[in-house]
Design a protein around this motif. Structure first.
Motif, PDB file in Angstrom:
ATOM      1  N   ALA A 132      61.300  80.375  56.095  1.00 29.44           N
ATOM      2  CA  ALA A 132      61.844  81.604  56.692  1.00 29.44           C
ATOM      3  C   ALA A 132      63.337  81.728  56.391  1.00 29.44           C
ATOM      4  O   ALA A 132      63.834  82.809  56.053  1.00 29.44           O
ATOM      5  N   GLU A 133      64.054  80.613  56.481  1.00 30.09           N
ATOM      6  CA  GLU A 133      65.489  80.617  56.172  1.00 30.09           C
ATOM      7  C   GLU A 133      65.727  80.918  54.693  1.00 30.09           C
ATOM      8  O   GLU A 133      66.640  81.694  54.346  1.00 30.09           O
ATOM      9  N   PHE A 134      64.926  80.313  53.828  1.00 30.25           N
ATOM     10  CA  PHE A 134      65.091  80.554  52.400  1.00 30.25           C
ATOM     11  C   PHE A 134      64.805  82.013  52.044  1.00 30.25           C
ATOM     12  O   PHE A 134      65.508  82.605  51.214  1.00 30.25           O
ATOM     13  N   THR A 135      63.805  82.614  52.680  1.00 31.17           N
ATOM     14  CA  THR A 135      63.490  84.019  52.427  1.00 31.17           C
ATOM     15  C   THR A 135      64.648  84.920  52.824  1.00 31.17           C
ATOM     16  O   THR A 135      65.014  85.858  52.089  1.00 31.17           O
ATOM     17  N   PHE A 136      65.235  84.657  53.977  1.00 28.12           N
ATOM     18  CA  PHE A 136      66.417  85.429  54.414  1.00 28.12           C
ATOM     19  C   PHE A 136      67.547  85.318  53.390  1.00 28.12           C
ATOM     20  O   PHE A 136      68.179  86.313  53.021  1.00 28.12           O
ATOM     21  N   ARG A 137      67.805  84.105  52.913  1.00 31.67           N
ATOM     22  CA  ARG A 137      68.878  83.909  51.947  1.00 31.67           C
ATOM     23  C   ARG A 137      68.613  84.653  50.643  1.00 31.67           C
ATOM     24  O   ARG A 137      69.547  85.226  50.045  1.00 31.67           O
ATOM     25  N   GLN A 138      67.361  84.638  50.213  1.00 33.99           N
ATOM     26  CA  GLN A 138      67.037  85.316  48.962  1.00 33.99           C
ATOM     27  C   GLN A 138      67.200  86.828  49.069  1.00 33.99           C
ATOM     28  O   GLN A 138      67.687  87.479  48.139  1.00 33.99           O
ATOM     29  N   ILE A 139      66.805  87.403  50.187  1.00 25.33           N
ATOM     30  CA  ILE A 139      66.981  88.851  50.369  1.00 25.33           C
ATOM     31  C   ILE A 139      68.463  89.194  50.445  1.00 25.33           C
ATOM     32  O   ILE A 139      68.921  90.181  49.851  1.00 25.33           O
ATOM     33  N   ARG A 140      69.208  88.376  51.162  1.00 22.64           N
ATOM     34  CA  ARG A 140      70.659  88.613  51.262  1.00 22.64           C
ATOM     35  C   ARG A 140      71.328  88.446  49.899  1.00 22.64           C
ATOM     36  O   ARG A 140      72.205  89.232  49.526  1.00 22.64           O
ATOM     37  N   ARG A 141      70.929  87.433  49.157  1.00 21.30           N
ATOM     38  CA  ARG A 141      71.487  87.219  47.821  1.00 21.30           C
ATOM     39  C   ARG A 141      71.190  88.411  46.916  1.00 21.30           C
ATOM     40  O   ARG A 141      72.003  88.771  46.057  1.00 21.30           O
ATOM     41  N   ARG A 142      70.036  88.996  47.108  1.00 19.94           N
ATOM     42  CA  ARG A 142      69.677  90.209  46.356  1.00 19.94           C
ATOM     43  C   ARG A 142      70.674  91.327  46.657  1.00 19.94           C
ATOM     44  O   ARG A 142      71.120  92.045  45.752  1.00 19.94           O
ATOM     45  N   GLY A 143      71.030  91.487  47.922  1.00 19.57           N
ATOM     46  CA  GLY A 143      72.015  92.482  48.291  1.00 19.57           C
ATOM     47  C   GLY A 143      73.402  92.164  47.742  1.00 19.57           C
ATOM     48  O   GLY A 143      74.121  93.064  47.277  1.00 19.57           O
ATOM     49  N   GLU A 144      73.819  90.900  47.780  1.00 16.43           N
ATOM     50  CA  GLU A 144      75.116  90.493  47.264  1.00 16.43           C
ATOM     51  C   GLU A 144      75.208  90.760  45.766  1.00 16.43           C
ATOM     52  O   GLU A 144      76.269  91.209  45.276  1.00 16.43           O
ATOM     53  N   SER A 145      74.152  90.498  45.043  1.00 15.53           N
ATOM     54  CA  SER A 145      74.170  90.719  43.601  1.00 15.53           C
ATOM     55  C   SER A 145      74.350  92.190  43.266  1.00 15.53           C
ATOM     56  O   SER A 145      75.149  92.552  42.371  1.00 15.53           O
ATOM     57  N   GLN A 146      73.659  93.045  43.992  1.00 14.84           N
ATOM     58  CA  GLN A 146      73.783  94.491  43.726  1.00 14.84           C
ATOM     59  C   GLN A 146      75.137  95.047  44.188  1.00 14.84           C
ATOM     60  O   GLN A 146      75.704  95.926  43.540  1.00 14.84           O
ATOM     61  N   ALA A 147      75.664  94.503  45.284  1.00 14.60           N
ATOM     62  CA  ALA A 147      76.994  94.941  45.759  1.00 14.60           C
ATOM     63  C   ALA A 147      78.063  94.540  44.750  1.00 14.60           C
ATOM     64  O   ALA A 147      78.999  95.315  44.476  1.00 14.60           O
ATOM     65  N   SER A 148      77.953  93.343  44.209  1.00 12.15           N
ATOM     66  CA  SER A 148      78.929  92.881  43.219  1.00 12.15           C
ATOM     67  C   SER A 148      78.875  93.739  41.952  1.00 12.15           C
ATOM     68  O   SER A 148      79.913  94.098  41.387  1.00 12.15           O
ATOM     69  N   ALA A 149      77.676  94.079  41.526  1.00 13.09           N
ATOM     70  CA  ALA A 149      77.534  94.918  40.320  1.00 13.09           C
ATOM     71  C   ALA A 149      78.115  96.299  40.551  1.00 13.09           C
ATOM     72  O   ALA A 149      78.762  96.868  39.660  1.00 13.09           O
ATOM     73  N   ALA A 150      77.897  96.853  41.750  1.00 16.30           N
ATOM     74  CA  ALA A 150      78.439  98.179  42.059  1.00 16.30           C
ATOM     75  C   ALA A 150      79.961  98.164  42.121  1.00 16.30           C
ATOM     76  O   ALA A 150      80.620  99.124  41.708  1.00 16.30           O
TER      77      ALA A 150
END
Length: 292
Positions: free
Chosen positions: A271-289
């Motif tokens: 459950a913790e790893f899933t949360f981190r992966q979804i958040r990392r997905r958001g961080e990657s897109q925010a950085s690209a933007a």
């Protein structure tokens, strides 16, 4: 025998002249000194001396006062001159109407919020899949290594859920359900990630889920069927437009109890790893933007 006077006529006595002689007659003419005149002359001399002393003292006082006054005036004059000389000229004093220098703002824009990019489908446009969200063939959480099993991806969310979960997913507009399983020492877990269009839909699905809302376990690739009739442990949570569920239990069909710490650990880790992966997905897109 008488002697005549020598050296000219007898000197006249003046009480204010030195070496003058007081007139007196010798015993030859039978006259005696005029004591009354002498006393009067002495008194007159003393009075004149007092007058001189008093007058001299007054003159000294006036002289001292004059000197002090001159000193005061001189000191004041020096002070005023010094003060006046230290002031800048009128032309050197800046006027109050002068315009203050202005500077352009240099503050950096606020950083982009990673959660914003995984909260709606309009911004969450990066590629998505079970193997993208859960890459590799194994997973390490702390000192524990979990081996990865099978993955699944379906748009029919209800088909991969049990109990009350199919109804919850359908009611809130689930568009996709991603699943993956991991195993360690005979304990397995399946993670199900339900995808919605908005964060509000995912949050509502999480709050409506109950103890009977179960994501179906996924076997394969080294993992036997588990949680198919046995009591298992489940969790529910959400982040952004994603609601995620875990189902963990024994692969030998044993029921999970309060003492099954290994089942609790694998469920919490995934459950913790899933949360981190979804958040990392958001961080990657925010950085690209931010770099566009």
């Amino acid at each position: 025998m008488s002697y005549g006077q020598q050296g000219g006529p007898p000197s006249q006595w003046d009480p204010w002249k030195p070496n003058s002689q007081q007139p007196w007659s010798d015993g030859g003419d039978g006259r005696t000194p005029d004591w009354a005149a002498l006393a009067e002359a002495s008194e007159t001399r003393n009075k004149r001396r007092k007058v001189l002393f008093i007058g001299g003292g007054a003159l000294a006082t006036v002289a001292i006062g004059t000197a002090v006054a001159v000193a005061v005036v001189s000191a004041n004059g020096d002070s005023e001159a010094s003060t006046t000389s230290s002031l800048p000229a009128t032309a050197d004093i800046p006027s109050q109407s002068a315009t203050a220098p202005s500077f352009a703002p240099t503050s950096a824009p606020p950083p982009l919020d990673p959660k914003e990019f995984v909260s709606s489908k309009t911004k969450d446009t990066a590629p998505l899949g079970a193997d993208i969200l859960f890459p590799g063939t194994q997973l390490t959480m702390g000192d524990t290594l979990y081996k990865k099993g099978a993955t699944a991806d379906t748009k029919n969310c209800a088909s991969a859920a049990k109990g009350t979960l199919p109804k919850v997913l359908k009611a809130n507009g689930c568009t996709r359900l991603l699943r993956v399983s991991y195993i360690k020492d005979g304990v397995a877990v399946t993670v199900g990630v339900a995808v919605f269009d908005t964060e509000a839909q995912a949050t509502k699905a999480k709050t409506q889920a109950d103890n009977s809302s179960v994501v179906a376990s996924l076997s394969g690739k080294g993992i036997k069927t588990f949680c198919d009739g046995a009591i298992c442990r489940t969790t529910t949570n959400s982040y952004g437009r994603y609601a995620y569920f875990t189902t963990a239990g024994f692969t030998n069909g044993k029921d999970v109890t309060e003492k099954s710490t290994s089942v609790v650990s694998i469920g919490n880790d995934l459950a913790e790893f899933t949360f981190r992966q979804i958040r990392r997905r958001g961080e990657s897109q925010a950085s690209a933007a931010a770099n566009e």
